[in-house]
Write a protein that holds these residues in place. Structure first.
Motif, PDB file in Angstrom:
ATOM      1  N   SER A 180       0.841  -1.193   0.000  1.00  0.00           N
ATOM      2  CA  SER A 180       0.000   0.000   0.000  1.00  0.00           C
ATOM      3  C   SER A 180       0.874   1.240   0.000  1.00  0.00           C
ATOM      4  O   SER A 180       1.971   1.248   0.576  1.00  0.00           O
ATOM      5  CB  SER A 180      -0.907   0.013   1.228  1.00  0.00           C
ATOM      6  OG  SER A 180      -1.764  -1.101   1.238  1.00  0.00           O
ATOM      7  N   GLU A 181       0.384   2.279  -0.658  1.00  0.00           N
ATOM      8  CA  GLU A 181       1.115   3.535  -0.665  1.00  0.00           C
ATOM      9  C   GLU A 181       1.305   4.019   0.768  1.00  0.00           C
ATOM     10  O   GLU A 181       0.369   3.991   1.580  1.00  0.00           O
ATOM     11  CB  GLU A 181       0.360   4.589  -1.482  1.00  0.00           C
ATOM     12  CG  GLU A 181       1.186   5.826  -1.780  1.00  0.00           C
ATOM     13  CD  GLU A 181       0.525   6.745  -2.783  1.00  0.00           C
ATOM     14  OE1 GLU A 181      -0.677   6.567  -3.051  1.00  0.00           O
ATOM     15  OE2 GLU A 181       1.213   7.640  -3.312  1.00  0.00           O
ATOM     16  N   SER A 190       8.702   4.446   3.170  1.00  0.00           N
ATOM     17  CA  SER A 190       7.361   4.842   2.773  1.00  0.00           C
ATOM     18  C   SER A 190       7.280   4.835   1.252  1.00  0.00           C
ATOM     19  O   SER A 190       7.893   5.664   0.584  1.00  0.00           O
ATOM     20  CB  SER A 190       7.026   6.235   3.322  1.00  0.00           C
ATOM     21  OG  SER A 190       5.731   6.643   2.896  1.00  0.00           O
ATOM     22  N   HIS A 202       5.858   5.203  -2.520  1.00  0.00           N
ATOM     23  CA  HIS A 202       5.021   6.105  -3.316  1.00  0.00           C
ATOM     24  C   HIS A 202       4.506   5.363  -4.536  1.00  0.00           C
ATOM     25  O   HIS A 202       5.143   4.404  -5.008  1.00  0.00           O
ATOM     26  CB  HIS A 202       5.867   7.323  -3.717  1.00  0.00           C
ATOM     27  CG  HIS A 202       5.108   8.411  -4.382  1.00  0.00           C
ATOM     28  ND1 HIS A 202       5.045   8.560  -5.751  1.00  0.00           N
ATOM     29  CD2 HIS A 202       4.351   9.414  -3.858  1.00  0.00           C
ATOM     30  CE1 HIS A 202       4.306   9.605  -6.048  1.00  0.00           C
ATOM     31  NE2 HIS A 202       3.869  10.140  -4.920  1.00  0.00           N
ATOM     32  N   TRP A 203       3.377   5.806  -5.045  1.00  0.00           N
ATOM     33  CA  TRP A 203       2.809   5.105  -6.204  1.00  0.00           C
ATOM     34  C   TRP A 203       3.787   5.050  -7.370  1.00  0.00           C
ATOM     35  O   TRP A 203       3.806   4.090  -8.152  1.00  0.00           O
ATOM     36  CB  TRP A 203       1.497   5.769  -6.650  1.00  0.00           C
ATOM     37  CG  TRP A 203       1.657   7.171  -7.183  1.00  0.00           C
ATOM     38  CD1 TRP A 203       1.545   8.337  -6.497  1.00  0.00           C
ATOM     39  CD2 TRP A 203       2.008   7.547  -8.512  1.00  0.00           C
ATOM     40  NE1 TRP A 203       1.799   9.403  -7.297  1.00  0.00           N
ATOM     41  CE2 TRP A 203       2.068   8.965  -8.545  1.00  0.00           C
ATOM     42  CE3 TRP A 203       2.261   6.831  -9.687  1.00  0.00           C
ATOM     43  CZ2 TRP A 203       2.375   9.652  -9.707  1.00  0.00           C
ATOM     44  CZ3 TRP A 203       2.569   7.531 -10.851  1.00  0.00           C
ATOM     45  CH2 TRP A 203       2.624   8.921 -10.846  1.00  0.00           C
ATOM     46  N   ASP A 214       6.776   4.384  -7.293  1.00  0.00           N
ATOM     47  CA  ASP A 214       7.795   3.342  -7.110  1.00  0.00           C
ATOM     48  C   ASP A 214       7.408   2.029  -7.780  1.00  0.00           C
ATOM     49  O   ASP A 214       8.225   1.093  -7.828  1.00  0.00           O
ATOM     50  CB  ASP A 214       8.042   3.089  -5.617  1.00  0.00           C
ATOM     51  CG  ASP A 214       8.662   4.279  -4.915  1.00  0.00           C
ATOM     52  OD1 ASP A 214       8.326   4.533  -3.739  1.00  0.00           O
ATOM     53  OD2 ASP A 214       9.489   4.971  -5.553  1.00  0.00           O
ATOM     54  N   VAL A 257       1.952  -1.005  -6.342  1.00  0.00           N
ATOM     55  CA  VAL A 257       1.575  -0.121  -5.243  1.00  0.00           C
ATOM     56  C   VAL A 257       0.095   0.174  -5.348  1.00  0.00           C
ATOM     57  O   VAL A 257      -0.380   0.614  -6.405  1.00  0.00           O
ATOM     58  CB  VAL A 257       2.382   1.192  -5.285  1.00  0.00           C
ATOM     59  CG1 VAL A 257       1.986   2.101  -4.118  1.00  0.00           C
ATOM     60  CG2 VAL A 257       3.876   0.897  -5.249  1.00  0.00           C
ATOM     61  N   ALA A 312      -3.496   1.979  -3.609  1.00  0.00           N
ATOM     62  CA  ALA A 312      -3.891   3.144  -2.795  1.00  0.00           C
ATOM     63  C   ALA A 312      -4.376   2.730  -1.421  1.00  0.00           C
ATOM     64  O   ALA A 312      -4.881   1.617  -1.258  1.00  0.00           O
ATOM     65  CB  ALA A 312      -4.974   3.929  -3.526  1.00  0.00           C
TER      66      ALA A 312
END
Lengths: 111, 115
Positions: free
Chosen positions: A14-15, A80, A82-83, A85, A109, A111
């Protein structure tokens, strides 16, 4: 013979969650270790590399990796995700020989 | 600045035909590498050049594969009598110097499809 194993073919996170991609290697001497990222339709981009010294190396885009000689591992981490990635990640090993790449881990990834 | 470029980006050919894939490395990079990326197989090293010389050809999968580099710059990978198993993405990379520890800069690849 040199080899690289990336045990996870596909990982979904998950993001905002943390990430760890595993890499184990077999090499006759102390290797140079690399992580590359490949976005869809793109070539490979170097994230980080380890040659010697501090076993925790920092790379681009907030990634880091830790070399553990006793475990023959060089795992990639990000605190953490990120989308952006979402991509394919390749671990590679080499020194005085052509790089040997793992088969890659695809990161999705959500949401 | 300009990165590694490869042409064509896509190539569809018929079994038995010859194909040529081209790589333009970053200016000033003396080392050039060819890899093959098949679905789910990671990157397979094919050959590398230091200048115009290819010290290690052991990765070429068969004698149908050959590569050359002229003027220490452009390289061509040639596959003769293509087979369906040659279908893959062919990646080129270049780096400063000869040491494999140097960062390799990759091109976007040529996707080869053999029908």
């Amino acid at each position: 013979a040199q080899s690289v194993t990336q045990p996870d073919i596909h990982i979904t996170v998950s993001e905002g969650a943390s990430l760890e991609l595993r890499c184990n290697y077999s090499y006759g001497a102390t290797p140079y270790l690399f992580w590359y990222v490949q976005s869809p339709g793109q070539g490979l981009q170097l994230l980080l590399k380890y040659f010697s010294g501090d076993t925790l190396v920092q790379g681009i885009k907030g990634f880091e990796a830790e070399f553990k000689r006793s475990q023959s591992s060089f795992n990639l981490r990000k605190p953490s995700v990120h989308w952006s990635d979402a991509a394919e990640y390749f671990c590679a090993v080499g020194r005085n020989t052509p790089l040997v790449f793992g088969k890659g881990t695809r990161l999705s990834v959500i949401a | 600045g300009a990165g590694v470029s490869q042409s064509p980006s896509n190539k569809v050919t018929e079994k038995g035909k010859d194909v040529e894939l081209r790589c333009d490395p970053i200016s000033g990079h003396t080392a050039l590498y060819w890899y093959r990326q098949s679905l789910g197989q990671g990157l397979e090293f094919l050959i590398y050049f230091q200048g115009n010389s290819a010290p290690d050809k052991s990765g070429l999968p068969s004698d149908r594969f050959s590569a050359e580099r002229t003027g220490g710059s452009v390289s061509t990978l040639t596959i003769q009598r293509t087979q369906q198993e040659d279908s893959a993405v062919y990646l080129c990379a270049s780096s400063l110097g000869a040491a494999f520890g140097n960062e390799q800069f990759f091109g976007p690849g040529t996707r080869l499809t053999v029908l």
